[in-house]
Write an enzyme that holds these catalytic residues in place. Structure first.
Site, PDB file in Angstrom:
ATOM      1  CB  CYS A 175       2.038  14.303  93.874  1.00 24.11           C
ATOM      2  SG  CYS A 175       0.382  14.727  93.281  1.00 24.11           S
ATOM      3  CB  VAL A 176       7.198  15.155  95.358  1.00 23.73           C
ATOM      4  CG1 VAL A 176       8.506  14.866  96.094  1.00 23.73           C
ATOM      5  CG2 VAL A 176       7.304  14.677  93.913  1.00 23.73           C
TER       6      VAL A 176
END
Length: 232
Positions: A175-176
């Site tokens: 996600c990052v």
């Protein structure tokens, strides 16, 4: 992670990074995107399902408690003092029956246990109370890895004249990383805040930060980011 010598793994990774860095720089990679004039802090999935023990999504607790949360607290203090935009991103799903004919999970649940983050259980997807949002900060609910994919994030940032995003959170490999890749693709200066990014798997943070720094954004320390905000 049980059975893994994290210090030896870290040594081997950085040995590999030293060699790869020479190749990248010789070929024109690892340039600097730099800080802009108006930043926003985008915190990805620092909600209880990721920050606290006992969930399938739980990340490295030592790093979470001793680096990521304190780093976020320092960043929040700086952003709040300057009244700059803060976006807290979390993930949850309304239809979590994997056998349902229709669900907001898409096909991601065929790979990972997204069905455990149920919208009905707010405690799971609520932002960790150690870094809880205050009035004037926005909590964005996403369904996919990237905080930009299918959300209002880019529009909100542009409407507030943001040109730089300081990205924190979990996980480094999903996600990052996806948020940073989409951020630079959408025209934002992307800064990965080194100590405030985590994962579940040893080595995942170091590898992804190395690769991000070479191709998708600048990796900067919490101190450098706080100093930048304080000088605005």
């Amino acid at each position: 992670m049980e059975g893994v010598d994290t210090k030896e793994l870290d040594r081997m990774l950085h040995q590999a990074f030293d060699t790869a860095s020479k190749l990248y720089k010789e070929r024109g990679f690892a340039r600097r995107v730099g800080f802009g004039k108006r930043p926003a802090l985008v915190s990805v999935d620092l909600a209880n399902a990721w920050t606290r023990p006992g969930n399938a999504f739980t990340c490295d607790q030592d790093k979470m408690d001793n680096e990521i949360i304190p780093g976020m607290q320092d960043l929040l203090k700086a952003f709040r003092a300057k009244n700059l935009p803060v976006v807290h991103v979390t993930t949850a799903y309304e239809i979590t029956d994997r056998e349902a004919e229709f669900t907001d999970m898409g096909l991601w649940h065929d790979k990972i246990p997204v069905d455990v983050v149920n919208l009905k259980d707010e405690e799971l997807w609520a932002i960790d109370d150690r870094i809880a949002p205050v009035d004037g900060e926005y909590t964005l609910l996403k369904k996919r890895a990237s905080a930009f994919h299918g959300t209002e994030l880019a529009g909100i940032l542009r409407a507030n004249n943001v040109d730089t995003i300081l990205v924190t959170g979990v996980t480094a490999c999903a996600c990052v990383r996806q948020t940073i890749c989409d951020g630079i693709a959408d025209g934002f200066r992307t800064i990965a805040v080194k100590e405030a990014i985590g994962d579940r798997v040893p080595g995942a943070v170091a590898w992804n930060l190395f690769d991000i720094d070479a191709k998708f954004g600048d990796v900067e320390t919490v101190k450098t980011c706080v100093d930048y905000v304080n000088k605005l």
